[in-house]
Scaffold this active site. Structure first.
Site, PDB file in Angstrom:
ATOM      1  N   TYR A   1     -13.860   0.947   4.755  1.00  0.00           N
ATOM      2  CA  TYR A   1     -14.544  -0.264   5.198  1.00  0.00           C
ATOM      3  C   TYR A   1     -16.034   0.043   5.336  1.00  0.00           C
ATOM      4  CZ  TYR A   1     -10.003  -2.206   6.748  1.00  0.00           C
ATOM      5  OH  TYR A   1      -8.708  -2.682   6.827  1.00  0.00           O
TER       6      TYR A   1
ATOM      7  N   GLU B   1     -11.840  -2.596  -2.950  1.00  0.00           N
ATOM      8  CA  GLU B   1     -10.722  -1.780  -3.402  1.00  0.00           C
ATOM      9  C   GLU B   1     -10.548  -1.900  -4.924  1.00  0.00           C
ATOM     10  OE1 GLU B   1      -7.251  -2.726  -0.790  1.00  0.00           O
ATOM     11  OE2 GLU B   1      -8.764  -3.895   0.293  1.00  0.00           O
TER      12      GLU B   1
ATOM     13  N   HIS C   1      -9.575   2.853   0.620  1.00  0.00           N
ATOM     14  CA  HIS C   1      -9.589   1.719   1.552  1.00  0.00           C
ATOM     15  C   HIS C   1     -10.667   1.897   2.626  1.00  0.00           C
ATOM     16  CE1 HIS C   1      -7.806  -1.689   3.737  1.00  0.00           C
ATOM     17  NE2 HIS C   1      -7.074  -1.894   2.659  1.00  0.00           N
TER      18      HIS C   1
ATOM     19  N   HIS D   1       0.807  -1.229   0.000  1.00  0.00           N
ATOM     20  CA  HIS D   1       0.000   0.000   0.000  1.00  0.00           C
ATOM     21  C   HIS D   1       0.840   1.278   0.000  1.00  0.00           C
ATOM     22  CE1 HIS D   1      -3.597  -2.210   0.029  1.00  0.00           C
ATOM     23  NE2 HIS D   1      -3.850  -2.276   1.325  1.00  0.00           N
TER      24      HIS D   1
END
Length: 349
Positions: free
Chosen positions: A181, A313, A179, A105
């Site tokens: 959630y 993603e 990213h 990342h």
């Protein structure tokens, strides 16, 4: 349409600003100039109750480490790069190794720990914020100076549109993602095990023991990765499939999308009635069911644990620099990188 800016804190004298975007129907999105982090998305359930459907830390200081990359923009390259190195134009580049000798990342700081330049905008039918950053030559080991722009736009169709653009003065690997959630139960009343996920994807990438693609591209038929008719996430997480077990009982896998901007990813929570439709022009999506969310963090008023949220993603395929048969993730010098992902929130009664 409404845009509100509020200073939350300072880092080394630099203000951390929260931007709240609100449309005319009550949907709100809050994001920070730190890491372009999305901290809240308020949308209604089938009873008209507005609740937050994303995970967020209770305290800003947790974002300074942000082990689960909560809500952030990821770059220069989303995903893992094996052995933290790659060859390009006859030269070997060594990247910052931040996970078991591999590069994850974007490295130590990546884009998720950057204080971005930010400017809000408001129009009749949309409101948003434009973030910009120059990633300098050699940052995290990557070649070239890259000028990056990330724009979040909220409209009256309850659509959040994330647009990415970049241009580099040297060839460099480059693929961004967000990213965030998601948990459609609202205010994390439950985990995501009862959520249903449907996806237009015939193929996925198996992973090795370090969660890096092996290079194989596998048909989803007859596997827990077949989401074409939809699956409840509990069914996936309880599978004994070796790939599901490998990553801690769940998904952390790249899928190749069959179609684009065609309701290709649909997440649904039956109890709340909330539906999230994700559409993108990216080749694939890494689906991560939160199997490795660390314990002991304060999120949404709770102690963090597995399966509190799911990441979708959208990005190029991970470790594409080592697999010539994957679509290339190399941004050519002077070429415009442009990618868009749209998140549409709906309600089923």
């Amino acid at each position: 349409m409404k845009l509100v800016q509020e200073q939350r804190t300072k880092i080394n004298g630099q203000p951390i600003i929260a931007f709240t975007l609100a449309n005319d129907h009550g949907m709100e999105v809050t994001c920070l100039n730190y890491g372009c982090i999305i901290t809240s998305i308020l949308v209604p359930d089938k009873n008209g109750k507005y609740e937050n459907v994303v995970l967020a830390f209770d305290d800003f200081s947790s974002y300074l480490t942000n082990r689960p990359y909560l809500g952030a923009v990821i770059g220069r390259v989303a995903g893992r790069i094996k052995n933290s190195c790659f060859e390009l134009n006859g030269k070997t580049y060594r990247l910052y190794a931040n996970e078991n000798g591999n590069h994850l990342h974007g490295g130590k700081k990546g884009f998720h720990h950057i204080i971005w330049q930010a400017a809000g905008f408001s129009k009749k039918e949309e409101v948003g914020v434009c973030f910009s950053h120059r990633s300098v030559d050699g940052e995290e080991g990557y070649p070239g100076n890259v000028d990056v722009q990330v724009t979040y736009t909220l409209n009256n169709e309850n659509e959040l549109i994330i647009s990415y653009q970049a241009i580099s003065d040297e060839d460099t690997p480059f693929t961004l993602t967000n990213h965030t959630y998601f948990n459609l139960s609202g205010n994390v009343k439950k985990d995501i095990l009862q959520h249903e996920l449907k996806m237009k994807s015939d193929r996925f990438l198996p992973l090795d023991h370090e969660f890096i693609p092996t290079g194989e591209i596998k048909d989803v038929t007859g596997t827990p990765f077949d989401l074409r008719q939809g699956k409840k996430l509990r069914e996936v997480i309880e599978s004994t499939d070796p790939q599901i077990r490998l990553v801690g009982q769940g998904y952390d896998h790249p899928f190749i999308l069959n179609t684009h901007h065609d309701e290709e990813i649909v997440l649904f929570d039956r109890e709340s009635g909330r539906t999230l439709v994700v559409e993108t022009d990216e080749v694939g999506v890494v689906v991560y069911t939160g199997n490795q969310i660390p314990h002991g963090e304060k999120m949404n008023g709770l102690q963090s644990r597995k399966y509190l949220g799911i990441c979708l993603e959208t990005q190029a395929l991970p470790d594409a620099v080592h697999h010539p048969h994957f679509p290339s993730c190399i941004l050519q010098a002077g070429q415009l990188y442009s990618s868009t992902t749209k998140y549409t929130f709906r309600v089923s009664y």
